[in-house]
Write a protein that holds these residues in place. Structure first.
Motif, PDB file in Angstrom:
ATOM      1  N   PRO A   1     -26.635  -0.509 -19.411  1.00 63.93           N
ATOM      2  CA  PRO A   1     -25.704   0.443 -20.038  1.00 63.93           C
ATOM      3  C   PRO A   1     -24.255  -0.002 -19.838  1.00 63.93           C
ATOM      4  O   PRO A   1     -23.945  -0.618 -18.808  1.00 63.93           O
ATOM      5  CB  PRO A   1     -25.942   1.753 -19.269  1.00 63.93           C
ATOM      6  N   SER A   2     -23.398   0.294 -20.833  1.00 65.17           N
ATOM      7  CA  SER A   2     -21.985  -0.080 -20.682  1.00 65.17           C
ATOM      8  C   SER A   2     -21.308   0.861 -19.696  1.00 65.17           C
ATOM      9  O   SER A   2     -20.370   0.484 -19.009  1.00 65.17           O
ATOM     10  CB  SER A   2     -21.265  -0.055 -22.032  1.00 65.17           C
ATOM     11  N   ASP A   3     -21.765   2.100 -19.638  1.00 69.59           N
ATOM     12  CA  ASP A   3     -21.279   3.044 -18.631  1.00 69.59           C
ATOM     13  C   ASP A   3     -22.305   4.154 -18.468  1.00 69.59           C
ATOM     14  O   ASP A   3     -23.215   4.290 -19.284  1.00 69.59           O
ATOM     15  CB  ASP A   3     -19.908   3.615 -19.017  1.00 69.59           C
ATOM     16  N   TYR A   4     -22.166   4.918 -17.395  1.00 61.60           N
ATOM     17  CA  TYR A   4     -23.099   6.023 -17.138  1.00 61.60           C
ATOM     18  C   TYR A   4     -22.369   7.349 -17.296  1.00 61.60           C
ATOM     19  O   TYR A   4     -21.305   7.540 -16.696  1.00 61.60           O
ATOM     20  CB  TYR A   4     -23.671   5.919 -15.713  1.00 61.60           C
ATOM     21  N   ASP A   5     -22.921   8.246 -18.098  1.00 64.93           N
ATOM     22  CA  ASP A   5     -22.374   9.595 -18.224  1.00 64.93           C
ATOM     23  C   ASP A   5     -23.328  10.549 -17.534  1.00 64.93           C
ATOM     24  O   ASP A   5     -24.556  10.391 -17.613  1.00 64.93           O
ATOM     25  CB  ASP A   5     -22.231   9.987 -19.694  1.00 64.93           C
ATOM     26  N   ILE A   6     -22.741  11.552 -16.873  1.00 61.75           N
ATOM     27  CA  ILE A   6     -23.566  12.540 -16.176  1.00 61.75           C
ATOM     28  C   ILE A   6     -23.336  13.897 -16.803  1.00 61.75           C
ATOM     29  O   ILE A   6     -22.205  14.249 -17.184  1.00 61.75           O
ATOM     30  CB  ILE A   6     -23.223  12.541 -14.663  1.00 61.75           C
TER      31      ILE A   6
END
Ligand code: ATP
Ligand code: MG
Length: 442
Positions: free
Chosen positions: A38-43
């Protein structure tokens, strides 16, 4: 099941220990599930923004978008966007919700997301939350709107470009009813800001399936890029071409390295062809001067898309020279290197190669060899440190002023003259030799 980065584990554990629900959500779940990074993790969490801030007291927190429920946690160099479960209110401008409300139900948060493959959540304890069939669509490689496609594209028309972009990047197909809705609602893209359209367009062009998407969704791209009008079905009536202008363009894009300016240049390099087309008395098609027309149209397009200057400059230069022949000789290559700089020269070879690979393969073998030769010659020139620009010349402006040339226009002319003499091997690139050569002519 999936190994998450320690920072992500930390955030989820902290929120759950405080009694809230917390998951990774959206693109990162999609990417983790297809075994991509993933390019970034969102929560996403049931905790309200103030509660999130309280949970991470003592940590580095940025109040990114409190109104929309987003807090960013900076943990060991990793920014994590933590957003409260959210329902988007009514949309009246095809862009953004008028208001957002928080909810305690994760399914409601997933329902506001664009496509089923982007509407899944995951936590190590609970596993995957998949309320809209995202897992199945991911397995089958399908981009499908969450809920009623017409309503979703009317809410936010950027989703039309996002659908095309995900299909191109992931190599997925767009579900039939979603596709119909995209075609039907394509004009809504006119309500979306240029910057957001451009960002999606560039990702689309850099995707592995760009060729198919350009061909299949041409009428959508026409809305944001009227410059490509007239390409589809345009028979070139020339034995060098086995494709119409649109297919030629799509194949050229496919063969271009994934660099935004290069992909954009490939997309528009021939957009001037329909305007310049004529057939000679043998019925053969010609497009004299088409690069200049493509250049003008592309300039308008790039300005409208608000592309940055560096990308615009590079793409326009590539379009301008894509069809200009360069002799595979040291002299010709040095002149080209001087005119457009080495970086642009190598990019131009990439565009020329892509252009040739999209022509009649029975005729392009020689041209492709020449392009490789040009690359080799340029590399050698650079490795040898040969002079091809004023900065490599063994004399500079001061030397010439000392030798009696008046500062100003004359000086520039004299330097260009000496550079040309060096490139043409009429004189050695040595200070004395250059000054004597100049003296003979004075
Ligand atoms: P990328 O790999 O480009 O980051 P992504 O799916 O993570 O892809 P983002 O733009 O980072 O895309 O958005 C994160 C998530 O937010 C998406 O997966 C989707 O669930 C949701 N989302 C983003 N933009 C929209 C939108 N315009 N409409 C609905 N949901 C959206
Ligand atoms: Mg993302």
């Amino acid at each position: 099941m999936f190994v998450l980065p320690p920072q992500v584990e930390f955030a989820i554990n902290k929120l759950t220990a405080a009694g809230y629900e917390a998951y990774i959500v959206g693109g990162c779940v999609r990417d983790v599930m297809r075994l991509a990074e993933p390019s970034d993790y969102d929560i996403t969490t049931s905790a309200l923004p103030e509660q999130v801030i309280a949970v991470f007291k003592g940590e580095k927190i940025i109040e990114t978008g409190l109104k929309h429920g987003t807090v960013t946690l900076l943990k060991e160099g990793m920014p994590l966007e933590i957003t409260t479960y959210r329902i988007d209110g009514d949309y009246t401008d095809n862009r953004r919700p008028n208001s957002v409300t928080f909810t305690a139900n994760i399914k409601e948060d997933l329902a506001r997301r664009d496509f089923t493959v982007n509407a899944m959540a995951f936590s190590p304890k609970i596993g995957i939350v998949d309320a809209f069939g995202g897992k199945k669509d991911l397995k089958n490689g399908i981009i499908r709107s969450v809920g009623d496609a017409d309503r979703r594209f009317n809410e936010d028309a950027l989703r039309i470009m996002r659908a095309l972009r995900f299909a191109s990047v992931l190599g997925f197909t767009i579900a039939e009813e979603t596709k119909k809705s995209i075609i039907k609602n394509r004009e809504l893209l006119k309500n979306i800001s240029a910057e957001r359209i451009a960002a999606e367009l560039i990702k689309l062009l850099c995707g592995k399936n760009a060729k198919d998407i350009i061909l299949e969704y041409y009428e959508v791209l026409e809305v944001i890029l009227p410059e490509i009008k007239g390409m589809q079905g345009f028979d070139q009536k020339n034995r060098w071409h086995i494709y119409d202008v649109l297919t030629h363009t799509a194949v050229a894009v496919e063969n271009t390295p994934s660099i935004p300016a290069l992909k954009l240049a490939a997309l528009l390099h021939d957009c001037g062809k329909p305007d310049t087309f004529f057939t000679d008395d043998k019925g053969v098609g010609h497009f004299y001067g088409h690069p200049e027309i493509s250049f003008k149209k592309a300039k308008t397009a790039f300005a409208r898309l608000k592309l940055d200057n560096a990308t615009t400059e590079l793409a326009l230069t590539l379009i301008k020279y894509h069809d200009t022949p360069i002799e595979p000789t040291e002299k010709a290559v040095k002149r080209a290197l001087n005119k457009i700089t080495p970086d642009v020269f190598f990019s131009l070879l990439d565009i020329k190669r892509a252009d040739n690979l999209a022509q009649n393969p029975e005729l392009t073998a020689d041209a492709l060899v020449t392009i490789d030769t040009l690359g080799k010659i340029a590399k050698e020139i650079i490795e040898k440190g040969d002079c091809f620009s004023l900065k490599d010349l063994a004399v500079n402006g001061n030397d010439l002023i000392n030798a009696g040339i008046p500062a100003g226009k004359e000086l520039g002319k004299a330097l260009d003259f000496l550079l040309d003499a060096v490139i043409s091997e009429r004189v050695k690139n040595e200070k004395q030799a250059l000054l004597s050569y100049l003296n003979i002519l004075l």
